[in-house]
Design a protein around this motif. Sequence first.
Motif, PDB file in Angstrom:
ATOM      1  N   ALA A 232     -16.617 -12.386  20.286  1.00 46.70           N
ATOM      2  CA  ALA A 232     -17.864 -13.030  19.867  1.00 46.70           C
ATOM      3  C   ALA A 232     -18.812 -12.044  19.206  1.00 46.70           C
ATOM      4  O   ALA A 232     -19.691 -12.446  18.427  1.00 46.70           O
ATOM      5  CB  ALA A 232     -18.543 -13.687  21.085  1.00 46.70           C
ATOM      6  N   PHE A 233     -18.658 -10.752  19.500  1.00 41.50           N
ATOM      7  CA  PHE A 233     -19.534  -9.727  18.922  1.00 41.50           C
ATOM      8  C   PHE A 233     -18.835  -8.903  17.850  1.00 41.50           C
ATOM      9  O   PHE A 233     -19.484  -8.050  17.235  1.00 41.50           O
ATOM     10  CB  PHE A 233     -20.035  -8.789  20.036  1.00 41.50           C
ATOM     11  CG  PHE A 233     -20.989  -9.429  21.003  1.00 41.50           C
ATOM     12  CD1 PHE A 233     -22.346  -9.344  20.811  1.00 41.50           C
ATOM     13  CD2 PHE A 233     -20.511 -10.139  22.103  1.00 41.50           C
ATOM     14  CE1 PHE A 233     -23.244  -9.926  21.707  1.00 41.50           C
ATOM     15  CE2 PHE A 233     -21.386 -10.725  23.005  1.00 41.50           C
ATOM     16  CZ  PHE A 233     -22.737 -10.624  22.806  1.00 41.50           C
ATOM     17  N   ASP A 234     -17.571  -9.146  17.646  1.00 38.23           N
ATOM     18  CA  ASP A 234     -16.776  -8.349  16.701  1.00 38.23           C
ATOM     19  C   ASP A 234     -16.861  -8.960  15.307  1.00 38.23           C
ATOM     20  O   ASP A 234     -16.322 -10.052  15.079  1.00 38.23           O
ATOM     21  CB  ASP A 234     -15.316  -8.304  17.160  1.00 38.23           C
ATOM     22  CG  ASP A 234     -14.494  -7.299  16.376  1.00 38.23           C
ATOM     23  OD1 ASP A 234     -14.927  -6.909  15.281  1.00 38.23           O
ATOM     24  OD2 ASP A 234     -13.420  -6.901  16.865  1.00 38.23           O
ATOM     25  N   PRO A 235     -17.529  -8.308  14.341  1.00 41.62           N
ATOM     26  CA  PRO A 235     -17.665  -8.883  12.998  1.00 41.62           C
ATOM     27  C   PRO A 235     -16.313  -9.178  12.347  1.00 41.62           C
ATOM     28  O   PRO A 235     -16.215 -10.080  11.509  1.00 41.62           O
ATOM     29  CB  PRO A 235     -18.423  -7.798  12.225  1.00 41.62           C
ATOM     30  CG  PRO A 235     -19.128  -6.993  13.276  1.00 41.62           C
ATOM     31  CD  PRO A 235     -18.197  -7.008  14.468  1.00 41.62           C
ATOM     32  N   GLU A 236     -15.285  -8.440  12.717  1.00 42.29           N
ATOM     33  CA  GLU A 236     -13.975  -8.636  12.096  1.00 42.29           C
ATOM     34  C   GLU A 236     -13.233  -9.850  12.648  1.00 42.29           C
ATOM     35  O   GLU A 236     -12.236 -10.266  12.076  1.00 42.29           O
ATOM     36  CB  GLU A 236     -13.130  -7.378  12.297  1.00 42.29           C
ATOM     37  CG  GLU A 236     -13.684  -6.147  11.612  1.00 42.29           C
ATOM     38  CD  GLU A 236     -12.804  -4.933  11.794  1.00 42.29           C
ATOM     39  OE1 GLU A 236     -11.721  -5.090  12.410  1.00 42.29           O
ATOM     40  OE2 GLU A 236     -13.169  -3.857  11.304  1.00 42.29           O
ATOM     41  N   ARG A 237     -13.711 -10.406  13.745  1.00 42.40           N
ATOM     42  CA  ARG A 237     -12.989 -11.525  14.367  1.00 42.40           C
ATOM     43  C   ARG A 237     -13.814 -12.794  14.443  1.00 42.40           C
ATOM     44  O   ARG A 237     -13.337 -13.808  14.909  1.00 42.40           O
ATOM     45  CB  ARG A 237     -12.548 -11.132  15.777  1.00 42.40           C
ATOM     46  CG  ARG A 237     -11.694  -9.880  15.798  1.00 42.40           C
ATOM     47  CD  ARG A 237     -10.881  -9.776  17.042  1.00 42.40           C
ATOM     48  NE  ARG A 237     -10.115  -8.553  17.076  1.00 42.40           N
ATOM     49  CZ  ARG A 237      -9.111  -8.319  17.901  1.00 42.40           C
ATOM     50  NH1 ARG A 237      -8.738  -9.243  18.762  1.00 42.40           N
ATOM     51  NH2 ARG A 237      -8.470  -7.163  17.871  1.00 42.40           N
ATOM     52  N   ARG A 238     -15.061 -12.715  13.993  1.00 48.77           N
ATOM     53  CA  ARG A 238     -15.882 -13.922  14.046  1.00 48.77           C
ATOM     54  C   ARG A 238     -15.610 -14.819  12.858  1.00 48.77           C
ATOM     55  O   ARG A 238     -15.256 -14.370  11.788  1.00 48.77           O
ATOM     56  CB  ARG A 238     -17.361 -13.537  14.070  1.00 48.77           C
ATOM     57  CG  ARG A 238     -17.839 -13.112  15.459  1.00 48.77           C
ATOM     58  CD  ARG A 238     -19.306 -12.862  15.508  1.00 48.77           C
ATOM     59  NE  ARG A 238     -19.655 -11.599  14.812  1.00 48.77           N
ATOM     60  CZ  ARG A 238     -20.889 -11.231  14.548  1.00 48.77           C
ATOM     61  NH1 ARG A 238     -21.900 -11.994  14.851  1.00 48.77           N
ATOM     62  NH2 ARG A 238     -21.124 -10.070  13.950  1.00 48.77           N
TER      63      ARG A 238
END
Length: 238
Positions: A232-238
């Motif tokens: 939820a906080f990872d820009p690469e996985r949102r």
Amino acid sequence: MAGRAAVPEVIWARPERTGRGPKPAYTRADIAAAAVRIADAEGLDGVSMRRVAAELGCGTMSLYNYVPRKEDLYELMIDAIGAEHVIQEPSGDWRADMLRNAMETRAIMHRHTWVPRLMSGVYGFSPNSLRYLEHCLECLEPLDLPYATKTELVALLNGVVTTYTSNEIATAERTRSMPWSEEEENAVRIAYLGSQVATGAYPRLAAAFMEQSGPIDLEGVFRRALERVLDAFDPERR
């Protein structure tokens, strides 16, 4: 109440001893260690000012000279447990570092099963708590987010760990009190659940059970919960 302050105060802002008079017989570390020993052996409900004073060999009123309130005693206990966190040099992989921190927190809670009951922001300002928070923020340095957001990440991750571990501890304590084995208990409950699903009244639950092959991997569930928080906080996985 004995020792009650006229205004709110933080135990850490209070001098451990004044510059006058004889050296105190006990340190805060002594008091915290005694309280932790009692809680580990008897549970949090066994901790009282009277009980800690007896463990130290002093009078209850004397203990109030060191610790004005029971809440302050709890804060000393949480700080003592916080020293068990191993502060390692961040690896540069913030996800791996935070997973390691979360796993370590869970292990600490299992060693001291009363800790989840005291998990509160109220006790988050002790020296070891601040040390651990600073370490987590250092681990999160590669993550391009504001520090305030990173602090939310740490709090949310700790919340998941606390909730999950609390359930584990409660289940273990309940199992120990049963006159039969955990396997026997689970078999009876699974059989009942199967009979209810077989009625056709719960088609979605039936589909979920059909997708589950074998026992639930509780360790896997825990890790996936942590990973989803990090996602939820990872820009690469949102």
